[in-house]
Design an enzyme around this catalytic site. Sequence first.
Site, PDB file in Angstrom:
ATOM      1  N   GLU A  72      -5.473  -8.399  -0.393  1.00  0.00           N
ATOM      2  CA  GLU A  72      -6.188  -8.077   0.862  1.00  0.00           C
ATOM      3  C   GLU A  72      -7.642  -7.840   0.509  1.00  0.00           C
ATOM      4  O   GLU A  72      -7.955  -6.953  -0.285  1.00  0.00           O
ATOM      5  CB  GLU A  72      -5.620  -6.822   1.539  1.00  0.00           C
TER       6      GLU A  72
ATOM      7  N   GLU B 209       0.823  -1.223   0.000  1.00  0.00           N
ATOM      8  CA  GLU B 209       0.000   0.000   0.000  1.00  0.00           C
ATOM      9  C   GLU B 209       0.854   1.269   0.000  1.00  0.00           C
ATOM     10  O   GLU B 209       0.665   2.163   0.823  1.00  0.00           O
ATOM     11  CB  GLU B 209      -0.976  -0.002   1.191  1.00  0.00           C
TER      12      GLU B 209
HETATM   13  O1  AHR Z   1      -5.082  -5.924   6.925  1.00  0.00           O
HETATM   14  C1  AHR Z   1      -4.997  -4.808   7.733  1.00  0.00           C
HETATM   15  C2  AHR Z   1      -4.291  -3.649   7.047  1.00  0.00           C
HETATM   16  O2  AHR Z   1      -5.091  -3.174   5.997  1.00  0.00           O
HETATM   17  C3  AHR Z   1      -2.977  -3.938   6.387  1.00  0.00           C
HETATM   18  O3  AHR Z   1      -1.907  -3.881   7.263  1.00  0.00           O
HETATM   19  C4  AHR Z   1      -2.859  -2.866   5.361  1.00  0.00           C
HETATM   20  O4  AHR Z   1      -2.120  -3.278   4.238  1.00  0.00           O
HETATM   21  C5  AHR Z   1      -4.300  -2.531   5.027  1.00  0.00           C
HETATM   22  O5  AHR Z   1      -4.533  -1.179   5.071  1.00  0.00           O
END
Ligand code: AHR
Length: 498
Positions: free
Chosen positions: A291, A172
Amino acid sequence: EKAKMTVDKDFTIGEVDKRLYGSFIEHLGRAVYGGIYEPGHASADEQGFRADVLEMVKELQVPIVRYPGGNFVSGYNWEDSVGPVSERKRRLELAWRTIETNEFGFNEFVDWAKKANSDVMMAVNLGTRGVDAARNIVEYSNHPEGSYYSDLRIKHGYKQPHGVKTWCLGNEMDGPWQIGHKTAEEYGRTAAEAAKVMKWTDPTIELVACGSSHLGMPSFPDWEATVLDHTYDHVEYLSLHQYYGNPDNDTPTFLARSLEMDRFIDTVKATCDYMKAKKRSKKTMYLSFDEWNVWYHSHENDSKMDPWQIAPPQLEDIYNHEDALLVGCMLISMLKHADRVKMACLAQLVNVIAPIMTETGGGSWRQTIFYPFMHASVYGRGTALVPLIQSPKYDTKEITDVPYLEGIAVHNEEQGEVTVFAVNRHLEESLPLEVDLRSFGKCSLIEHIVLEADDLKASNTAAQPDRVVPHNRGGASVSDTLITASLAKASWNVIRLK
Ligand code: AHR
């Protein structure tokens, strides 16, 4: 009004890569400490890995697990996490404002993943660090012997190289919350150079470049275009991340969010293909949705958390029935894009926005979202088929033309099975469904599994772990190649045929 789905075994979307059912363990909250690792726990093995948790992870058949972050990785010094435990440094962990003891590190995770029958998707730090640390960890992990870092691994007790195949180039990096946040130009250049030397160190690895943190980022999709301009020739995958919540208690809109996810994937795909054309490249860029989940229940608690604790309970969403329905819809969305989405990670796996929950020193249980994920992982392997869907629809203020039926079919030729995954988004009424399996010849029903609940907000807890569990009395019937079913209101359905 009834819904109809037509599938034909020749009208395929693509092979389902088993890594679509990946997950994620971050050094965050109680994911590691008190989650997968708790020496002294009644079920802990000789390495301190909780056997009760390992058993549940195996039920999910997770083929790959991303590690060690997440936001955590952007401040991660991998060298802190290897070697004799007594010499490991305690660090201020700035992403989640905790203390990281490094008692559990990279080698321990590789061991744990083996026991979980899973591969490792390792992320490198492109926040506070860069090209040098990235190539060194690949050398430590994958080079057989005879160099400083490979010999260090051997000295640490790991004669055989870990052979980690999949690596994420940071996390990210478009987000201002990220340690070492970068512009698309800055990140694109750094990622390309890191990729180059990581592959010089081990040419067999595959790399994932960071896409946007979510669909709503102001820099989306320019970020993707700029990053790919720099990295297209060096990487195999571009990442997508997306979480949804229902903070306004507007469930019809919440359940329609997977349509946004479809649009997100389509846009990233288009951006990749634009870059393919621009570069006159023959290579197709694949997507890693590394994610995804529902995440919002724990926001308030987390905002009140005192800093600098060790493994405090962070991001501990307790999921309800409607969350499981959206997770089902999101899985269907990814299956609908199986030709391009080759990896995905349910974020995360244990305690932190997770299908599996534990009590530190106590028991463990399956959250509602465990079930659609398990069903998809176990029965959703094979070839995803184009679902031609006719369904009554509804409108919300934000999203219009939402089909009550969400669905897809997966053909597992090896096992001679077809599985239909379907969600009825209607909150008050059951939905009559006909599935026309025209080209399959005579089929018979194995079972019709249903996840339903009398209360959309019902959840499983330590005290009541089986409040929301699936049953297989769905009542679908098959005549020749036509399946007839009545999908209960607000339900997740798995209709298995052979
Ligand atoms: O999964 C939780 C968080 O969400 C992670 O650390 C990050 O990559 C995202 O913003």
